[in-house]
Scaffold this active site. Sequence first.
Site, PDB file in Angstrom:
ATOM      1  CB  SER A 188      33.903  97.473 -55.281  1.00  0.00           C
ATOM      2  OG  SER A 188      34.813  98.546 -55.237  1.00  0.00           O
ATOM      3  CG  HIS A 212      33.414  99.991 -52.330  1.00  0.00           C
ATOM      4  ND1 HIS A 212      34.324  98.976 -52.449  1.00  0.00           N
ATOM      5  CD2 HIS A 212      32.771  99.774 -51.159  1.00  0.00           C
ATOM      6  CE1 HIS A 212      34.251  98.187 -51.390  1.00  0.00           C
ATOM      7  NE2 HIS A 212      33.312  98.643 -50.600  1.00  0.00           N
ATOM      8  CG  ASP A 237      33.754  96.217 -47.954  1.00  0.00           C
ATOM      9  OD1 ASP A 237      33.615  95.731 -46.816  1.00  0.00           O
ATOM     10  OD2 ASP A 237      33.085  97.181 -48.357  1.00  0.00           O
TER      11      ASP A 237
END
Length: 196
Positions: free
Chosen positions: A18, A45, A138
Amino acid sequence: MEENNVTKKCSALFIGGSAGSLDVLLKVLPLLDPGIGFPVIIVLHRKPGADYLLTSLLSSRSKLKVKEIDEKENIDDGKIYLAPSDYHLLIEKNHTFSLDSSEKVNYSRPSIDVTFQSASEVYKEKLVCFLLSGANNDGIEGLKEVKKNGCKVIIQHPESAAVSYMPAQAKLHVNNIDKILKVEEMADYINQLESL
């Protein structure tokens, strides 16, 4: 004798990240051996739209072919695949990709958790999952599932991450992590995966 999936130690490498992970990829991808015998699948992401820009940027830095994933596409060795924005990425038992637009997981779609869990069911102990810099949880549950299925788990050293939360949470909550690597150690490790 030709190497096949029976003798391979790594059949696929999945990288999740991310915030802060793109910089890592731009340093690592240029150093990957163009002859690696497994696919590299990247789940980042990112915001929807302008997808070709990211694919083009990564392509310009890699000796391997980089492409954004298409629905039902075969997974080929020696390529870098990029999960499209706004879809969860699943792996089918016949080694093809599947894209899913169901609810976000950890506020994310694609979700690293979803992809890691799906890949671990297909590749079992010949899967390697790598978690990079990021700002949410995540990937943590996905890595736990990966370890249950006997796969290798690698995380970025939190001190080397632009945003340390994601790898720091993995270090705290995932048992028996195989390697914790700084950015400058990653390419060598990936290039040696077939022999480790």
